[in-house]
Scaffold this motif. Structure first.
Motif: not given
Length: 183
Positions: A5-6, A60, A62-63, A101
Motif C-alpha cells: 500500500n502507500r 480515499s 487505502d486501509h 478503506a
C-alpha cells in the motif's frame, strides 16, 4: 511493488495492529458516529462505518481503521470486556487486507458476554463480509449515478404544481414534463 500500500507495508504479509489501523482520537470516533453510512448488526455487536478519506485531498485512503466501544454498562465484568476486545482486534487484524478503506467503530451489545468465542468469531467474520459487500454495492451505485448525471442536461425533467382551491377545499395538481436529452 505489487501487494504494497502507500505506506510501504505489505498488506498480504503484515497482520500487525499498529496505531495506523486504530481510531485513536475522539474526533475520529465522532465522525463515524455522526456520519455512519454503513451499519451492520449482529447479536453481540454493531458496526458503524464511514469511508476513510484524507482531509487535505478528499481522496480515499487505502486501509481500514477500527475503534472499539465496549461499555461497562453493557458488559459488566472486565474480563468479559477484555475478551470481546481481544477477539474483535484479532478478527480485524486477520481481515484487514480484505476490508475497504473505512473508519469502523465496533459497539458491543449486552449479549456479547453470553456468546462463546467461536460464535463471536463467526459473527465478526460475517460482519466483515457484510460490510465489504455493502461498501462495494454503494460504490457501484455511486459510479452509475455519476455516469447518468453527466448525461442528463440541466433542464428539469418534471415539475409538479400543487394548488389548493380555497372555495371548495380541494387540491388540484398538474404535472408538466419536458423532454430530456439522454445521449
Amino acid at each position: 511493488m505489487q501487494g504494497q500500500n502507500r505506506m510501504g507495508i505489505d498488506r498480504m504479509l503484515s497482520f500487525g495492529f499498529s496505531e495506523q489501523l486504530r481510531l485513536l482520537q475522539a474526533s475520529d470516533f465522532k465522525s463515524v458516529f455522526d456520519g455512519a453510512l454503513y451499519k451492520v448488526h449482529q447479536s453481540g455487536f454493531m458496526l458503524l462505518a464511514v469511508p476513510r478519506t484524507s482531509p487535505e485531498t478528499n481522496q480515499s485512503l487505502d486501509h481500514a481503521r477500527i475503534g472499539l466501544v465496549i461499555a461497562k454498562r453493557k458488559i459488566r465484568r472486565a474480563h468479559e470486556r477484555n475478551r470481546v476486545k481481544r477477539l474483535a482486534r484479532e478478527s480485524f487484524r486477520l481481515h484487514q487486507a480484505e476490508l475497504p478503506a473505512l473508519d469502523i467503530v465496533l459497539m458491543a451489545k449486552a449479549d456479547a458476554q453470553t456468546l462463546s468465542n467461536e460464535v463471536l468469531q463467526q459473527e465478526l467474520n460475517l460482519a466483515w463480509r457484510q460490510l465489504t459487500k455493502r461498501f462495494q454495492k454503494n460504490q457501484v451505485i455511486d459510479q452509475s449515478a455519476r455516469k447518468s448525471d453527466s448525461k442528463i442536461q440541466k433542464n428539469p425533467a418534471t415539475s409538479i404544481d400543487l394548488k389548493k382551491d380555497d372555495s371548495s377545499n380541494t387540491q388540484t395538481s398538474s404535472v408538466t414534463t419536458s423532454s430530456v436529452n439522454l445521449e
